[in-house]
Write an enzyme that holds these catalytic residues in place. Sequence first.
Site, mmCIF file in Angstrom:
data_model
loop_
_atom_site.group_PDB
_atom_site.id
_atom_site.type_symbol
_atom_site.label_atom_id
_atom_site.label_comp_id
_atom_site.label_asym_id
_atom_site.label_seq_id
_atom_site.Cartn_x
_atom_site.Cartn_y
_atom_site.Cartn_z
ATOM 1 N N ALA A 42 3.226 -1.186 4.822
ATOM 2 C CA ALA A 42 2.482 -1.327 6.021
ATOM 3 C C ALA A 42 2.347 -2.783 6.546
ATOM 4 O O ALA A 42 2.298 -3.180 7.757
ATOM 5 C CB ALA A 42 1.484 -0.262 6.370
ATOM 6 N N PRO A 90 0.849 -1.317 0.020
ATOM 7 C CA PRO A 90 0.130 -0.097 0.043
ATOM 8 C C PRO A 90 0.731 1.186 -0.039
ATOM 9 O O PRO A 90 1.762 1.330 0.714
ATOM 10 C CB PRO A 90 -0.883 -0.138 1.212
ATOM 11 C CG PRO A 90 -0.095 -1.159 2.309
ATOM 12 C CD PRO A 90 0.559 -2.154 1.171
#
Length: 145
Positions: free
Chosen positions: A76, A11
Amino acid sequence: MAKPIYILNGPNLNRLGTREPHIYGTTTLADVEAMCRAAAGDQPIEFRQTNSETQLIDWVHEAIDNGSGIVINPAAYTFTSLALFDALKMFPGPIIELHISNIHKRESHYHNSYVSKVATAIIAGLGAKGYAAAVRAMRELIGSA
Ligand code: CA2
């Protein structure tokens, strides 16, 4: 036909080069892909990015069926995703975990990587050039150098 190296990006990496240049540099993800293709030579690669954990896991499954190695910057999800950890555990070939920044020099929430527990090797802190280094190293690991 040689099996591809999967180069998977998690992401926000589609925004690379647009903010925090002091940490991540000014290279865009399109530049990174070009660097990977140059480093891969005649070795095929699948270069992908997603903001979705589900999609990232589905691509790991695809690599289990079709890939020779995985280079992954899970962003993440590195620190949160047991589901990604479980999927990577099923991959029979080499896995290189990659981070543009040196995660261990940063805040403590960047220190506990689930992915490191299944990775063959880890590259962190080389900037975008780490991707080319990872592709070269992966070619050696899979015997395509
Ligand atoms: O250093 C790395 O490559 C990271 O995997 C990048 C992640 C961060 O969560 C990891 O801890 C370390 C963050 C990606 C953020 O994406 C960016 C978007 C725009 C500009 C720069 C980075």
